[in-house]
Design a protein around this motif. Sequence first.
Motif, PDB file in Angstrom:
ATOM      1  N   ALA A 173     -18.498   8.148 -38.794  1.00 21.70           N
ATOM      2  CA  ALA A 173     -18.145   9.592 -39.495  1.00 21.70           C
ATOM      3  C   ALA A 173     -18.313  10.667 -38.336  1.00 21.70           C
ATOM      4  O   ALA A 173     -17.376  11.671 -38.372  1.00 21.70           O
ATOM      5  N   LYS A 174     -19.126  10.756 -37.359  1.00 19.24           N
ATOM      6  CA  LYS A 174     -19.148  11.346 -36.356  1.00 19.24           C
ATOM      7  C   LYS A 174     -17.906  11.432 -35.511  1.00 19.24           C
ATOM      8  O   LYS A 174     -17.574  12.539 -35.058  1.00 19.24           O
ATOM      9  N   GLU A 175     -17.505  10.578 -35.100  1.00 19.28           N
ATOM     10  CA  GLU A 175     -16.316  10.306 -34.514  1.00 19.28           C
ATOM     11  C   GLU A 175     -15.221  10.742 -35.078  1.00 19.28           C
ATOM     12  O   GLU A 175     -14.369  11.476 -34.709  1.00 19.28           O
ATOM     13  N   ASN A 176     -15.105  10.433 -36.598  1.00 22.67           N
ATOM     14  CA  ASN A 176     -14.228  10.950 -37.390  1.00 22.67           C
ATOM     15  C   ASN A 176     -14.160  12.764 -37.156  1.00 22.67           C
ATOM     16  O   ASN A 176     -13.233  13.279 -37.344  1.00 22.67           O
ATOM     17  N   ALA A 177     -15.360  13.123 -37.488  1.00 23.95           N
ATOM     18  CA  ALA A 177     -15.581  14.587 -37.457  1.00 23.95           C
ATOM     19  C   ALA A 177     -14.986  15.084 -36.253  1.00 23.95           C
ATOM     20  O   ALA A 177     -14.268  16.228 -36.081  1.00 23.95           O
TER      21      ALA A 177
ATOM     22  N   VAL B 263     -10.969  18.115 -33.262  1.00 24.58           N
ATOM     23  CA  VAL B 263     -10.015  18.096 -31.758  1.00 24.58           C
ATOM     24  C   VAL B 263      -8.601  18.467 -32.517  1.00 24.58           C
ATOM     25  O   VAL B 263      -7.948  19.235 -32.110  1.00 24.58           O
ATOM     26  N   SER B 264      -8.331  17.712 -33.597  1.00 25.02           N
ATOM     27  CA  SER B 264      -6.916  17.985 -34.272  1.00 25.02           C
ATOM     28  C   SER B 264      -6.643  19.430 -34.965  1.00 25.02           C
ATOM     29  O   SER B 264      -5.862  20.148 -34.739  1.00 25.02           O
ATOM     30  N   ARG B 265      -7.785  20.022 -35.502  1.00 26.60           N
ATOM     31  CA  ARG B 265      -7.866  21.410 -35.911  1.00 26.60           C
ATOM     32  C   ARG B 265      -7.539  22.438 -34.634  1.00 26.60           C
ATOM     33  O   ARG B 265      -7.104  23.322 -34.826  1.00 26.60           O
ATOM     34  N   LEU B 266      -8.283  22.099 -33.919  1.00 27.63           N
ATOM     35  CA  LEU B 266      -8.394  22.953 -32.371  1.00 27.63           C
ATOM     36  C   LEU B 266      -6.978  22.619 -31.929  1.00 27.63           C
ATOM     37  O   LEU B 266      -6.384  23.800 -31.611  1.00 27.63           O
ATOM     38  N   LEU B 267      -6.323  21.612 -31.837  1.00 27.66           N
ATOM     39  CA  LEU B 267      -4.786  21.358 -31.248  1.00 27.66           C
ATOM     40  C   LEU B 267      -3.910  22.151 -32.417  1.00 27.66           C
ATOM     41  O   LEU B 267      -3.110  22.745 -31.791  1.00 27.66           O
ATOM     42  N   ALA B 268      -4.258  22.104 -33.582  1.00 36.46           N
ATOM     43  CA  ALA B 268      -3.243  22.800 -34.583  1.00 36.46           C
ATOM     44  C   ALA B 268      -3.402  24.060 -34.484  1.00 36.46           C
ATOM     45  O   ALA B 268      -2.469  24.921 -34.429  1.00 36.46           O
ATOM     46  N   ASP B 269      -4.738  24.681 -34.187  1.00 36.65           N
ATOM     47  CA  ASP B 269      -4.920  26.318 -34.227  1.00 36.65           C
ATOM     48  C   ASP B 269      -4.267  26.699 -32.742  1.00 36.65           C
ATOM     49  O   ASP B 269      -3.583  27.706 -32.766  1.00 36.65           O
ATOM     50  N   GLU B 270      -4.427  25.779 -31.808  1.00 43.62           N
ATOM     51  CA  GLU B 270      -3.697  26.174 -30.567  1.00 43.62           C
ATOM     52  C   GLU B 270      -2.173  26.261 -30.534  1.00 43.62           C
ATOM     53  O   GLU B 270      -1.484  27.265 -30.096  1.00 43.62           O
ATOM     54  N   ALA B 271      -1.832  25.268 -31.355  1.00 43.48           N
ATOM     55  CA  ALA B 271      -0.247  25.113 -31.405  1.00 43.48           C
ATOM     56  C   ALA B 271       0.318  26.514 -32.424  1.00 43.48           C
ATOM     57  O   ALA B 271       1.325  26.979 -32.155  1.00 43.48           O
TER      58      ALA B 271
END
Length: 127
Positions: A92-96, A101-109
Amino acid sequence: MAIYKEKNFAERRQTAMDAKKALLEKVKAKMPAADDPAAVARREERKAIAEARAQREAERLRLKKEKAEQDAREKAEREAAAEAAAKAEAEAKENAEKDMVSRLLADEAERKAKRDARYAARKARQR
């Protein structure tokens, strides 16, 4: 008047041995014979009591062994459950972290897309 004669060592020893023999004979006379029905009954009773005691002890040891085995199984189950919970928590921690990370990449994109749109709009105004 009689003269008192002291006994020597050999006489005293012989008197003591005679007294011990007399005492032993007296005790032997009171003891029942080996084939006496009462003695046989007491021996059988003692034997039955000893056998019952041995059976109780064997049962107690068997129950103790079973309890130890059950405790070992329960401990193994608790450890397995704790390990599974720790593994699930780690996943669960790894998925979080992956989601973050995916949200950060999406925000950066998204920010890059907005910046590129502003840059393109500025270039379009300059032409």
